[in-house]
Design a protein around this motif. Structure first.
Motif, short mmCIF file in Angstrom:
data_model
loop_
_atom_site.label_atom_id
_atom_site.label_comp_id
_atom_site.label_asym_id
_atom_site.label_seq_id
_atom_site.Cartn_x
_atom_site.Cartn_y
_atom_site.Cartn_z
N GLY A 102 75.66 -58.82 83.91
CA GLY A 102 75.14 -58.67 82.67
C GLY A 102 74.71 -60.14 81.45
O GLY A 102 73.36 -59.70 80.94
N HIS A 103 74.88 -61.03 81.22
CA HIS A 103 74.58 -62.08 81.22
C HIS A 103 73.77 -63.30 81.56
O HIS A 103 73.59 -63.75 82.87
CB HIS A 103 76.26 -62.56 80.43
N LEU A 104 72.93 -62.68 80.65
CA LEU A 104 70.81 -63.67 81.60
C LEU A 104 71.34 -65.03 81.07
O LEU A 104 70.83 -65.52 79.65
CB LEU A 104 70.25 -63.02 81.77
N GLN A 105 70.55 -65.84 82.00
CA GLN A 105 70.26 -67.63 81.95
C GLN A 105 69.85 -67.56 80.04
O GLN A 105 70.32 -68.16 79.15
CB GLN A 105 69.62 -67.90 82.57
N GLY A 106 68.59 -66.68 79.85
CA GLY A 106 67.88 -66.62 78.96
C GLY A 106 68.78 -65.72 77.81
O GLY A 106 68.64 -64.99 77.76
N ASP A 107 68.24 -66.25 76.99
CA ASP A 107 68.35 -64.71 75.65
C ASP A 107 68.25 -63.76 75.22
O ASP A 107 68.13 -62.88 75.39
CB ASP A 107 68.79 -65.88 74.31
N ALA A 108 67.09 -64.03 76.08
CA ALA A 108 65.83 -62.93 75.54
C ALA A 108 65.76 -61.47 77.12
O ALA A 108 64.45 -61.39 77.88
CB ALA A 108 64.55 -63.29 75.19
N ASP A 109 66.71 -61.59 77.85
CA ASP A 109 66.53 -60.77 78.72
C ASP A 109 66.01 -60.95 80.14
O ASP A 109 65.87 -59.98 81.04
CB ASP A 109 66.04 -59.25 78.32
N GLU A 110 66.25 -62.39 79.72
CA GLU A 110 65.43 -62.64 81.06
C GLU A 110 67.01 -63.62 81.85
O GLU A 110 67.01 -64.45 81.62
CB GLU A 110 63.92 -63.38 81.05
N GLY A 111 65.90 -64.25 83.40
CA GLY A 111 66.58 -65.01 83.74
C GLY A 111 67.84 -64.47 85.28
O GLY A 111 67.97 -63.62 84.71
N LYS A 155 74.47 -66.59 89.70
CA LYS A 155 73.66 -68.07 89.57
C LYS A 155 75.11 -68.93 90.35
O LYS A 155 74.34 -69.74 91.64
CB LYS A 155 73.08 -68.81 88.72
N LYS A 156 76.06 -69.75 89.47
CA LYS A 156 77.41 -70.05 89.67
C LYS A 156 77.73 -69.33 91.76
O LYS A 156 77.72 -70.47 92.22
CB LYS A 156 78.19 -69.80 88.84
N ALA A 157 78.20 -68.46 91.27
CA ALA A 157 77.66 -68.29 92.57
C ALA A 157 77.38 -68.67 93.79
O ALA A 157 77.89 -68.82 94.94
CB ALA A 157 78.50 -66.46 92.97
N LYS A 158 76.06 -68.47 94.05
CA LYS A 158 74.75 -68.63 94.72
C LYS A 158 75.35 -70.33 95.09
O LYS A 158 75.31 -70.76 96.20
CB LYS A 158 73.63 -68.36 94.58
N LEU A 197 56.94 -63.15 76.66
CA LEU A 197 57.65 -63.67 77.74
C LEU A 197 57.50 -63.14 79.37
O LEU A 197 57.52 -62.04 79.26
CB LEU A 197 58.92 -64.13 77.48
N ASP A 198 57.53 -63.94 80.62
CA ASP A 198 57.39 -63.45 81.93
C ASP A 198 58.31 -62.42 81.82
O ASP A 198 59.39 -62.39 81.56
CB ASP A 198 57.47 -64.29 82.88
N GLY A 199 57.83 -61.24 82.40
CA GLY A 199 58.82 -60.06 82.06
C GLY A 199 59.05 -59.00 81.49
O GLY A 199 59.91 -58.54 81.75
N ALA A 253 67.46 -54.24 88.74
CA ALA A 253 67.46 -55.07 90.10
C ALA A 253 66.72 -54.79 91.05
O ALA A 253 66.75 -54.47 92.21
CB ALA A 253 69.38 -54.78 90.25
N SER A 254 66.47 -55.86 91.08
CA SER A 254 65.55 -56.10 92.46
C SER A 254 66.92 -56.58 93.58
O SER A 254 67.91 -56.62 94.13
CB SER A 254 65.01 -57.70 92.19
N PRO A 255 65.93 -56.27 94.96
CA PRO A 255 67.21 -57.07 96.16
C PRO A 255 67.71 -57.74 96.61
O PRO A 255 69.20 -57.27 96.74
CB PRO A 255 65.78 -56.31 97.39
N GLU A 256 67.00 -58.51 96.58
CA GLU A 256 68.21 -59.87 96.89
C GLU A 256 69.69 -60.52 95.57
O GLU A 256 70.48 -60.97 95.04
CB GLU A 256 67.62 -61.06 96.54
N HIS A 257 69.15 -59.11 94.30
CA HIS A 257 69.93 -59.56 93.56
C HIS A 257 71.84 -59.19 93.68
O HIS A 257 72.29 -58.44 94.28
CB HIS A 257 70.07 -58.07 91.72
#
Ligand code: ZN
Length: 496
Positions: A75-84, A90-93, A186-188, A204-208
């Motif tokens: 749940g901790h996303l890259q961007g601070d504003a609920d995005e990314g 990301k690290k797992a991929k 921001l986008d999204g 969650a998107s399908p690839e999440h």
């Protein structure tokens, strides 16, 4: 409980307050733990050591502390504003591992580093992924109270609605009007009614990679939600102390206050404590600035900015030489000075254990006694003044002067009388080991020491000093080593 007059600075009221536990002798202490997607760095060391010292001092005062520190593994996303992207996914991929393998690997390395820094383990260390049902229940409760709304399978906290009856921004001192004009779209973010709204649950998107079933569809929890879910589960709707770095004050802690008030109509925390940030050679630490130093790099000296390795206890001591609300600048000079200071205290610890009270060697000296009593009072006063470890260390050096003078024979232990002598030694030991958590780091030079002894052995043998030869042989045997005296060489082995 020991009588005390502990005051601590409450970020919420912006002043020092007398510490009164909600339900003494119990104290609930919650600290935001790491997001486990990379090695622990200096930024992790400061809150860990600050709140370890808070825990240690409260425990010393006979409080029963329940220390909860979470592990953020979703749940901790890259961007601070609920995005990314999710930081762990990301690290797992990137490493072609399961997200839970990444979380496990960095949880383990975090634990290793925290143990080296001699921090006490939390009493409970909950993981966000282990508390999905609790987080879903919390979202449902906030929706029921009318402080959230659902859009396309995501749930957002309605900050404007909340602010009609509450004060959003009261912890960080931010004004909602300014926040609204200052925030970019921001986008999204078009799903949100207002840019200041934050996600409680994200579709969650399908690839999440990490996602769960919920009443709103498949998704994952927002980052701020986990701390409210886990702190209220283990410490109650309102608990004593919430700690963390200043960088978490907004939006993370502000959102925790909003979430707690939204479903329980009461502030979740009595005292908010925030440690200040660390700078490196006067600069903010950041990956892009090339001054990002992990704890392992510090311990090994393996970084271009480091002149040498710095031991975990040197780092701990260094962090404690500043008050936790002051900024702290890392530089080689400052660390080398800290290394000296730490070793002085540890030598004091060693000496103080060797000192014995020798009655009758001198008359009691009331002035010496008064001095020691005053130093001890000052050391406690410093800790009672919002955990001022910097000042407490200064007073410990004054006690150390007395200890060193007794060691060199300039001062006789009898001048203090037995009771004060014991109090001096006990206080020094208690402060250094139990309260500040500084322990002796044994040197790891076994082979060098053994080779030095074998050299003396060889010299004695050449000089036909067989008494000395036998002495060295017997001494080594006593500590588990045998001398291998062979035809053309001398070596050692472990005694089998
Ligand atoms: Zn948190």
């Amino acid at each position: 409980m020991k009588s005390h007059n502990l005051k601590l600075y409450n970020t919420l009221s912006r002043k020092k307050e007398n510490f009164e536990a909600i339900n003494p002798p119990f104290v609930g202490l919650y600290v935001c733990g790491p997001t486990v997607y990379g090695d622990a760095h200096l930024g992790h060391a400061r809150p860990a050591i600050t709140f370890d010292t808070v825990n240690r001092y409260l425990t010393h005062l006979d409080y029963r502390v329940r220390y909860v520190r979470n592990i953020t593994d979703v749940g901790h996303l890259q961007g601070d504003a609920d995005e990314g992207e999710d930081k762990i996914a990301k690290k797992a991929k990137l490493e072609q591992l399961e997200p839970m393998e990444i979380a496990q690997q960095y949880t383990d390395s975090y634990h290793r580093d925290m143990a080296l820094l001699n921090t006490w383990k939390p009493n409970i260390e909950p993981r966000a992924t282990g508390h999905i049902p609790e987080q879903i229940a919390l979202v449902e409760a906030i929706l029921k109270e009318g402080f959230a709304y659902v859009v396309n399978g995501s749930v957002y906290f309605d900050v404007m609605k909340y602010n009609e009856t509450n004060d959003y921004g009261k912890l960080s001192g931010r004004d909602l009007e300014n926040l609204l004009t200052g925030s970019r779209t921001l986008d999204g973010q078009e799903e949100k009614r207002n840019a200041v709204d934050f996600s409680l649950w994200k579709n969650a998107s399908p690839e999440h990679l990490m996602k769960w079933e919920s009443p709103w569809g498949v998704g994952f929890p927002g980052w701020h939600l986990e701390c409210t879910a886990m702190s209220s589960k283990y410490l109650g709707k309102t608990f004593d102390i919430h700690g963390g770095g200043m960088d978490l004050m907004f939006p993370h802690h502000e959102c925790e206050i909003a979430q707690g008030n939204a479903c329980n109509h009461q502030d979740p925390v009595k005292y908010w404590m925030h440690n200040n940030m660390i700078t490196i050679n006067g600069q903010k630490m950041g990956k892009s600035l090339g001054n990002f130093i992990t704890l392992q790099e510090l311990f090994n000296g393996d970084h271009k900015l480091l002149d040498q390795a710095y031991s975990p206890m040197t780092i701990r001591y260094f962090i404690l030489t500043a008050h936790y609300r002051s900024t702290l600048d890392f530089s080689n000079d400052a660390l080398q000075a800290a290394q000296k200071g730490y070793k002085k205290l540890i030598n004091g610890l060693r000496i103080s254990k060797l000192l014995k009270y020798e009655a009758g060697e001198a008359e009691k000296d009331e002035e010496q006694i008064a001095q020691v009593e005053q130093i001890i009072t000052n050391a406690y006063r410093a800790m009672d003044d919002d955990f001022n470890t910097a000042q407490a260390i200064g007073h410990l050096f004054n006690l150390l002067k007395k200890i060193n003078s007794m060691y060199t024979g300039q001062l006789k232990s009898a001048v203090f009388g037995e009771e004060i002598f014991k109090k001096l030694i006990d206080t020094f030991n208690t402060f250094v080991s139990d309260i500040l958590g500084l322990i002796e780091e044994k040197s790891d030079h076994q082979n060098e020491m053994l080779n030095l002894l074998l050299q003396l052995y060889t010299e004695a043998k050449t000089a036909r000093d067989y008494t000395k030869v036998d002495e060295i042989r017997a001494g080594l045997k006593e500590i588990g080593f045998v001398v291998k005296d062979m035809k053309d060489k001398i070596d050692w082995a472990y005694e089998e």
